[in-house]
Write an enzyme that holds these catalytic residues in place. Sequence first.
Site, PDB file in Angstrom:
ATOM      1  CE  LYS A  52     -16.898  24.608 -14.766  1.00  0.00           C
ATOM      2  NZ  LYS A  52     -16.691  23.942 -13.477  1.00  0.00           N
ATOM      3  CD  GLN A  96     -13.699  22.960 -11.450  1.00  0.00           C
ATOM      4  OE1 GLN A  96     -14.399  23.845 -11.909  1.00  0.00           O
ATOM      5  NE2 GLN A  96     -13.912  21.674 -11.738  1.00  0.00           N
ATOM      6  CG  ASP A 119     -20.808  24.108  -9.611  1.00  0.00           C
ATOM      7  OD1 ASP A 119     -21.046  23.975 -10.833  1.00  0.00           O
ATOM      8  OD2 ASP A 119     -19.656  24.207  -9.151  1.00  0.00           O
TER       9      ASP A 119
END
Length: 292
Positions: A52, A96, A119
């Site tokens: 990412k 994450q 997200d």
Amino acid sequence: MTLLDGKKLSEQIQEELRLKVLERKNAGKKIPHLAAVLVGTNGASETYVASKVKHCEKIGFKSTLIRFEEKVSEIDLLTEVNRLNHDTDVDGILVQLPLPKQIDVEKVTEAISPVKDVDGFSPVNIGKMVKGLPAHIAATPYGIMLMLERYKIETSGKHCVVIGRSDIVGKPISILMAQNSIPGNCTVTLCHSRTKNLEEISRSADILIAALGKPEFVKADMVKEGAVVIDVGITRVPDETKKSGFRIAGDVAFDKVAPKSSYITPVPGGVGLMTIAALMLNTMNACEIREK
Ligand code: NAD
């Protein structure tokens, strides 16, 4: 059979974003900034976050990686999320997953400001998505929708079968595929570990989305001739022939299923890369929303 090339499409979307960043720079506007929080040293998580950050650099986004030790306390992690929420330069925040046992994932997800929740996991964004309101859509389902849209795959009136009911893939993609939208307008069946006659249901799918995390679970006899097959699964399977000691396997037995499909995603090179592209689009979007 047409291969749904996530690599090519993801690169195309990222190139579009790169040009947009250049335009913004020339106009003296803010450069989108993604902050990634990584807890511990889980191999897969390290790889995902590194990827990412690398893609942010490629597009010209600013990125910050914040690392915590595996034993970090919930309060310290929440304090950092709160700091990022208030950092005016940060547009997008991602924490994450998975997180260690001592951390309540829901608390962390809810703590991220919905505007910066790129997200798309926060209850606010999920609620807005369900109502069809503008929202950050979870990156993997958003990536799948982008793929269907860009390949101009007809979805209206089709039977879409989703295998897997996770909050981050199965549930949101089944809602999106049923929305009154393009792509969308499907009749959706959501299957999970307690589903009876799964093989029969799967065989009736015009569009089959496998997101259960069981390598090569979907066999050729579970797929209708001409179906569109989207493989979300990413599992590391031990493989001594590889330098890393593992290979990446999808949820679909690709070699046998591909000849029966009209469209199919490979693993790797399919949905995974679209997830990155979708995350980058959400970050650009977050930057634009904050600007307004
Ligand atoms: P999960 O691991 O949280 O849950 C799995 C789901 O599959 C559950 O809802 C369960 O009910 C269902 N399931 C399990 N066994 C089943 C069976 N035998 N029959 C029917 N349903 C069954 O799901 P997840 O987090 O969505 O992950 C699924 C897979 O997708 C994993 O391989 C994960 O690594 C991968 N994934 C990929 C991406 C990407 O970017 N490509 C993103 C997220 C997850």
